[in-house]
Enzyme design. Structure first.
Site, mmCIF file in Angstrom:
data_model
loop_
_atom_site.group_PDB
_atom_site.id
_atom_site.type_symbol
_atom_site.label_atom_id
_atom_site.label_comp_id
_atom_site.label_asym_id
_atom_site.label_seq_id
_atom_site.Cartn_x
_atom_site.Cartn_y
_atom_site.Cartn_z
ATOM 1 N N ASN A 48 0.823 -1.208 0.000
ATOM 2 C CA ASN A 48 0.000 0.000 0.000
ATOM 3 C C ASN A 48 0.859 1.261 0.000
ATOM 4 O OD1 ASN A 48 -2.315 -1.588 0.188
ATOM 5 N ND2 ASN A 48 -2.514 -1.323 2.402
ATOM 6 N N ARG A 177 0.836 -5.520 15.303
ATOM 7 C CA ARG A 177 -0.371 -6.324 15.144
ATOM 8 C C ARG A 177 -0.326 -7.478 16.144
ATOM 9 N NH1 ARG A 177 -1.039 -2.306 12.889
ATOM 10 N NH2 ARG A 177 -1.719 -1.939 10.722
ATOM 11 N N GLY A 261 -3.298 4.836 7.238
ATOM 12 C CA GLY A 261 -1.935 5.037 7.731
ATOM 13 C C GLY A 261 -0.890 4.729 6.674
ATOM 14 N N ASP A 262 -1.154 3.721 5.844
ATOM 15 C CA ASP A 262 -0.232 3.389 4.759
ATOM 16 C C ASP A 262 -0.220 4.505 3.714
ATOM 17 O OD1 ASP A 262 0.107 0.932 6.052
ATOM 18 O OD2 ASP A 262 -1.432 -0.044 4.830
#
Length: 329
Positions: A48, A177, A261-262
């Site tokens: 991304n 994560r 965010g990407d």
């Protein structure tokens, strides 16, 4: 600090952003649409970032592995239309392409991942050689790149070693994560050795037990020259040269925050590679991240450089976004 390792063959002499990690096919489910709706999107955090950088006009190269399957073909086709250099994307006939379900519900969304044993988890140091960084100005890695498998982590670490030897800037998105059971010590060591670190407030609390910019700066030490701390709709800050610069996010009608965010990271790194100062690069990046929330999915929702420029010049960010040709998969 961003170095100029320009390859004369690259687009208009702009240094290349090289990303190492995974790509994922997204399956979208929404509560606000008919029950038979099933959307298709493109994901994978470093992929991304590369797509958003390419949207901003920066040459971007991706190192990953895909399965010899329909999800892999869809990802590869999209990345090509997004103008990524995919020469270092290997097709592995013995492993599937990973995917995830993005379930958007009122008040937020949830992710369910299906990446165990995926082709991307088989990425290894053997996939990394000096030519990976031809013309590179930035090597981009994330905490997910380190967490999906031990061999993928070694590939990222090997790429970082080569980057440092070549004077290429190393950037790191923490992207903590919990479901991947990340090695916090490994992430912290990678962040401390990186030149640019990008993390959310949630990442900072998970890895450093604080989201205060001054304490983050102290915890990461003298290695990172720039630290970008994001805080969702509140915007972001960049810490550089002993100063803190804050940028507020424009208000948009939010459809899906996945991948925002990407988008911010990709636009920020594109700006820095173009020679834009950190505060100005962050202003553009925050706009890009906000605009990405107006459309479902991750990379398919990313705005063009022209859309970002219009909003920065004062246009309303809530004009209905128009998908580009590379978003019409």
């Amino acid at each position: 600090m961003i170095q100029d390792n320009t390859d004369p063959a690259s687009s208009e002499g702009t240094p290349v952003l090289v990303a190492v990690g995974e790509g994922l096919l997204e399956v979208g489910v929404r509560d606000d649409l008919p029950s038979d709706y099933l959307g298709r999107g493109i994901g994978g955090d470093v992929a991304n970032v590369a797509v958003m950088a390419a949207r901003m006009g920066t040459p971007a190269r991706l190192l990953t592995r895909l399965g010899a399957d329909t999800p892999g073909r869809l990802l590869l086709d999209f990345w090509r239309r997004a103008h990524l250099d995919v020469d270092r994307v290997a097709v592995d006939p013995s492993a599937p392409t990973g995917l995830y379900v993005n379930a958007v519900r009122h008040g937020g969304h949830t992710f369910d991942y299906y990446r165990s044993g995926s082709a991307a988890t088989r990425l290894s140091a053997a996939d990394v050689d000096g030519r990976l960084l031809d013309g590179a100005g930035v090597l981009h890695v994330s905490g997910i790149s380190l967490a999906i498998s031990g061999s993928a982590a070694r590939a990222a670490e090997r790429a970082a070693e080569l980057a440092r030897d070549s004077g290429v800037t190393v950037t790191f998105c923490v992207n903590h994560r919990p479901m991947l059971r990340p090695d916090t010590d490994q992430n912290l060591a990678f962040a401390r050795a990186a030149d640019i670190v990008i993390l959310s407030s949630e990442d900072a609390r998970a890895m450093l037990d604080t989201d205060r910019p001054d304490r983050i700066r102290a915890a990461l030490g003298e290695g990172p020259q720039e630290i970008v701390l994001t805080d969702g709709p509140a915007g972001a800050v960049v810490l550089t040269d002993g100063e803190i610069h804050r940028v507020a996010a424009p208000r948009v009608v939010v459809v899906d925050t996945a991948g925002a965010g990407d988008a911010l990271a990709g636009a920020y790194l594109a700006g820095r590679l173009a020679g834009t100062a950190p505060p100005d690069a962050l202003e553009v990046a925050v706009i890009a991240g906000a605009l990405s929330c107006r459309w479902p999915g991750c990379a398919r929702s990313y705005p063009s450089a022209e859309e970002v420029a219009r909003v920065r010049a004062g246009a309303s960010p809530d004009v209905e976004p128009q998908p580009s040709s590379s978003e019409s998969a």
